[in-house]
Design a protein around this motif. Structure first.
Motif, mmCIF file in Angstrom:
data_model
loop_
_atom_site.group_PDB
_atom_site.id
_atom_site.type_symbol
_atom_site.label_atom_id
_atom_site.label_comp_id
_atom_site.label_asym_id
_atom_site.label_seq_id
_atom_site.Cartn_x
_atom_site.Cartn_y
_atom_site.Cartn_z
ATOM 1 N N LEU A 49 -14.667 -39.395 28.990
ATOM 2 C CA LEU A 49 -15.293 -38.297 29.711
ATOM 3 C C LEU A 49 -15.070 -38.772 31.231
ATOM 4 O O LEU A 49 -14.871 -37.652 31.910
ATOM 5 C CB LEU A 49 -16.611 -38.047 29.260
ATOM 6 C CG LEU A 49 -16.799 -37.627 27.762
ATOM 7 C CD1 LEU A 49 -18.246 -37.468 27.151
ATOM 8 C CD2 LEU A 49 -15.836 -36.455 27.299
ATOM 9 N N GLU A 67 -6.962 -31.012 27.764
ATOM 10 C CA GLU A 67 -7.702 -31.143 26.213
ATOM 11 C C GLU A 67 -7.871 -32.451 25.912
ATOM 12 O O GLU A 67 -7.278 -33.482 26.340
ATOM 13 C CB GLU A 67 -6.464 -30.520 25.436
ATOM 14 C CG GLU A 67 -6.950 -30.453 23.934
ATOM 15 C CD GLU A 67 -5.622 -29.671 23.065
ATOM 16 O OE1 GLU A 67 -5.106 -30.276 22.298
ATOM 17 O OE2 GLU A 67 -5.541 -28.158 23.582
ATOM 18 N N ILE A 68 -9.150 -32.653 25.321
ATOM 19 C CA ILE A 68 -9.669 -33.922 24.796
ATOM 20 C C ILE A 68 -9.907 -33.662 23.193
ATOM 21 O O ILE A 68 -10.387 -32.704 22.716
ATOM 22 C CB ILE A 68 -10.971 -34.155 25.499
ATOM 23 C CG1 ILE A 68 -10.886 -34.374 26.844
ATOM 24 C CG2 ILE A 68 -11.419 -35.712 24.542
ATOM 25 C CD1 ILE A 68 -12.089 -34.545 27.649
ATOM 26 N N THR A 77 -18.038 -37.809 19.650
ATOM 27 C CA THR A 77 -18.257 -37.120 20.874
ATOM 28 C C THR A 77 -18.468 -35.753 20.989
ATOM 29 O O THR A 77 -19.329 -34.887 21.663
ATOM 30 C CB THR A 77 -16.796 -37.221 21.541
ATOM 31 O OG1 THR A 77 -16.307 -38.715 21.676
ATOM 32 C CG2 THR A 77 -16.853 -36.653 22.897
ATOM 33 N N LEU A 78 -18.276 -34.989 19.798
ATOM 34 C CA LEU A 78 -18.345 -33.474 19.721
ATOM 35 C C LEU A 78 -19.509 -33.213 18.957
ATOM 36 O O LEU A 78 -19.658 -31.885 18.675
ATOM 37 C CB LEU A 78 -16.981 -32.928 18.972
ATOM 38 C CG LEU A 78 -15.706 -33.281 19.870
ATOM 39 C CD1 LEU A 78 -14.483 -32.853 19.487
ATOM 40 C CD2 LEU A 78 -15.972 -33.017 21.390
ATOM 41 N N VAL A 89 -19.917 -32.931 27.669
ATOM 42 C CA VAL A 89 -18.811 -32.408 27.010
ATOM 43 C C VAL A 89 -19.134 -30.766 27.601
ATOM 44 O O VAL A 89 -18.237 -30.231 28.199
ATOM 45 C CB VAL A 89 -18.906 -32.296 25.487
ATOM 46 C CG1 VAL A 89 -18.157 -31.371 25.017
ATOM 47 C CG2 VAL A 89 -18.754 -33.841 25.039
ATOM 48 N N THR A 98 -10.615 -28.170 27.236
ATOM 49 C CA THR A 98 -10.760 -27.813 25.824
ATOM 50 C C THR A 98 -11.114 -28.847 25.090
ATOM 51 O O THR A 98 -10.378 -30.317 25.247
ATOM 52 C CB THR A 98 -9.301 -27.256 25.302
ATOM 53 O OG1 THR A 98 -8.925 -26.176 25.971
ATOM 54 C CG2 THR A 98 -9.501 -26.839 23.823
ATOM 55 N N PHE A 99 -11.880 -29.014 24.100
ATOM 56 C CA PHE A 99 -12.143 -30.107 23.147
ATOM 57 C C PHE A 99 -12.049 -29.503 21.754
ATOM 58 O O PHE A 99 -12.280 -28.451 21.277
ATOM 59 C CB PHE A 99 -13.766 -30.299 23.126
ATOM 60 C CG PHE A 99 -14.001 -31.156 24.566
ATOM 61 C CD1 PHE A 99 -14.132 -32.636 24.453
ATOM 62 C CD2 PHE A 99 -14.460 -30.597 25.868
ATOM 63 C CE1 PHE A 99 -14.522 -33.196 25.539
ATOM 64 C CE2 PHE A 99 -14.663 -31.081 26.783
ATOM 65 C CZ PHE A 99 -14.858 -32.569 26.792
ATOM 66 N N VAL A 120 -16.227 -25.974 20.314
ATOM 67 C CA VAL A 120 -15.226 -26.985 20.182
ATOM 68 C C VAL A 120 -14.145 -26.281 18.993
ATOM 69 O O VAL A 120 -14.450 -25.361 18.137
ATOM 70 C CB VAL A 120 -15.769 -28.105 19.794
ATOM 71 C CG1 VAL A 120 -14.875 -29.112 18.822
ATOM 72 C CG2 VAL A 120 -16.621 -28.810 20.431
#
Length: 143
Positions: A49, A67-68, A77-78, A89, A98-99, A120
């Motif tokens: 991050l 994008e991650i 993480t999400l 995030v 974008t995740f 997400v």
């Protein structure tokens, strides 16, 4: 004297500007960068991050498409359940990062979409998402 020369050279190196590759980043030609986060430790997540944030600060969010992709242990993480990480995030999302969550990892770990941070995206396989971004010319960064 030698010390003074070394100190001067070091100072010049610190002030050296990055030379941009052609074409230079622009609104109509943003750098396309994809990060993966595969480890679930605080250190690993925060490193990705922070690296993403550094790229955004350097180029400016309008000149980067980012994008991650989170899979394996990085899926943490999400998740909504860690307020500090979730806030980071959401902040990056404000800059159009974008995740993406790996659906295979979610199934394996019994994670449902309602456990994810809002907005997400979920794909079938995170690793395939990475392959397709790279194949499409995106720069892959694994901090």
């Amino acid at each position: 004297m030698r010390f003074l020369i070394i100190l001067l050279a070091w100072g010049l190196w610190l002030n050296a500007d990055t030379e941009f590759a052609d074409p230079k980043p622009a609104l109509d030609n943003p750098r396309q960068v994809v990060f993966s986060v595969t480890e679930g430790s605080d250190e690993a997540i925060n490193h990705v991050l922070s690296s993403a944030n550094n790229v955004l600060k350097f180029y400016g969010p309008e000149k980067v498409q980012m994008e991650i992709v989170a899979y394996s242990g990085g899926i943490r993480t999400l998740l909504k359940n860690d307020p500090k990480i979730a806030e980071r995030v959401r902040t990056l999302m404000l800059y159009d990062v974008t995740f993406v969550a790996c659906g295979n990892t979610m199934r394996t770990k019994n994670i449902t979409e309602d456990q994810l941070i809002d907005d997400v995206e979920v794909v079938t396989a995170g690793i395939v998402e990475m392959i397709e971004r790279v194949k499409d010319g995106w720069v892959y960064i694994k901090p």
